[in-house]
Design a protein around this motif. Sequence first.
Motif, short mmCIF file in Angstrom:
data_model
loop_
_atom_site.label_atom_id
_atom_site.label_comp_id
_atom_site.label_asym_id
_atom_site.label_seq_id
_atom_site.Cartn_x
_atom_site.Cartn_y
_atom_site.Cartn_z
N ALA A 29 19.47 10.74 38.82
CA ALA A 29 18.77 12.01 38.74
C ALA A 29 18.94 12.60 37.36
O ALA A 29 20.01 12.53 36.77
N SER A 30 17.89 13.19 36.85
CA SER A 30 17.96 13.76 35.51
C SER A 30 18.90 14.94 35.47
O SER A 30 19.04 15.67 36.45
N VAL A 148 35.81 21.93 32.62
CA VAL A 148 35.20 22.85 33.58
C VAL A 148 34.45 23.97 32.87
O VAL A 148 33.58 24.63 33.47
N ASP A 149 34.76 24.20 31.60
CA ASP A 149 34.12 25.27 30.85
C ASP A 149 32.89 24.81 30.07
O ASP A 149 32.21 25.63 29.43
N LEU A 150 32.60 23.51 30.11
CA LEU A 150 31.47 22.99 29.35
C LEU A 150 30.16 23.69 29.69
O LEU A 150 29.41 24.09 28.78
N ASN A 159 22.07 13.25 31.76
CA ASN A 159 23.10 12.84 32.71
C ASN A 159 23.75 11.54 32.23
O ASN A 159 23.21 10.83 31.38
N LEU A 160 24.92 11.26 32.77
CA LEU A 160 25.72 10.14 32.28
C LEU A 160 25.02 8.80 32.48
O LEU A 160 25.03 7.95 31.60
N GLY A 177 28.70 14.73 36.28
CA GLY A 177 27.55 13.85 36.08
C GLY A 177 26.71 14.15 34.87
O GLY A 177 25.86 13.34 34.49
N ASN A 178 26.90 15.30 34.25
CA ASN A 178 26.12 15.68 33.07
C ASN A 178 26.95 15.52 31.80
O ASN A 178 28.15 15.80 31.79
#
Length: 485
Positions: A29-30, A148-150, A159-160, A177-178
């Motif tokens: 998924a994008s 977590v702050d990204l 996405n990865l 996943g991103n």
Amino acid sequence: MKMKKVLAICLASAMIFSLAACGSGTTGASAPAAGETAADETDAAGAKDEDVNKSDAADAADAGNIPTYTQLDLSQYGDTEATIKFLHHKTDRAEDGTMTKMVADFNKEFPGINVEMEAITDYAEDSLLRLSTGDWGDIMFIPAVDKVDLPTYFMPIDNLDNLSTELNFVDNWEYEGNCYGIPYMANAQGILYNKAVFEKAGIKELPKTPTEFLDDLKLIKDNTDAIPLYTNYAAGWTMGAWDAYVGIVSNGDDTFMQQKFVHTANPFKDPGDDTGIYNLYRILFDAVAGGLIEDDYTTTDWESCKGMLNRGEIGTMILGSWAYAQMQEAGDTPENVGYMPFPMTVGGKQYVNAGGDYNYCINVNSSDENKLASLIFVKWMVEKSDWCYNEGGYTVVKGGKNPDMYAAFDGCEVLSDQPAKAGEETLLNDMNAESELSFNAGGNDKVQRIVEAAATGSETLDDIFADWTQKWNAAQEELGVSVDY
């Protein structure tokens, strides 16, 4: 404990790299389109096709649907107009005109995108301060923030699964996943050396163990006028380079650094076979104690050492491959500058740790126009500028070319650190902060301590490692980390 964490993050070093794994995967998924809110993600995923058609790309951008990195076709955006700001740490390349030339080349294809640049000397700390205020522009290199702050600071670039089909080392700044960052170059961790000095010293083969390396340093001292090992002590941040060899290089395990290190009871013990963290830092301790460094380590100078290595006044320096090009450019004998694998052999094999350097990222709060222009600039820099290659970097683009400097790595196994286990993404950061040892996170003072102890006789190496172990174990207990190894 909170104060320790803040201090450790603020001291994060620009030149020490949390090396990312080289991923591959199938199309998934994008990632949410840049500029979309989390609430829009579900609707956006259903609305997107697997690829943005070229004819629709510009219209999609105008509508605020910023394409992802893999969807972006640079040929469709030549008329894009925006003014964007790029915050970076490459003060040397700002001063020598390299950055200006690259932007000029970029503007030949994208004349409507004006790129303003600001280079910061103390990037590791100052970039965090700028990030907290929001006053930094549109593109920067990701500083030492928790994963977590990204999403708070940066837009998802792709996405990865999609991104890892085209680029190497993209999971270092992946979250849920991103991917929020893309390396501007990658590094392979070895040692700079002067070939002419090695020849004059009588060194016939490159060393493969700490003991062999120390013996070669003695040959340099006995047979040449060169400084065998230049510590770069005074610069501070340069000392943190030693941390880059803690995992894969010293033990051949690509799961150690991000998964096992925090759960190990005594990671600093001597394995007894010239490997491991103990013998990594033993090289530095024994070199200092044996007089195999500069006469006065407190007076080393980062800028002048480049020419010194080029001219053969220095035999070796411990730095990542990013420094190779700078050493070549610093004098009249670039052909004498060499780069070799770190002298550590595990089970009969030498390992090389390769991974991304600083990562480009894009401000989540920028306008849609600036996000699009920023993504165009980032993709052009990664794929068309040749910056990575010209800096002696290990290729970020899959199938890309590597400089000839890596010839000595033939026969070595090149690995990248595997990511942390789910739920433990920040655990190494937490351990670094609580223990105040800061491996690969600006722990320069702990390495400087080794130099000071060896030079003055104030502590033995075993004394230092006993102290590190006590701090490591105390941090494990404080944070409730299971000890499994």
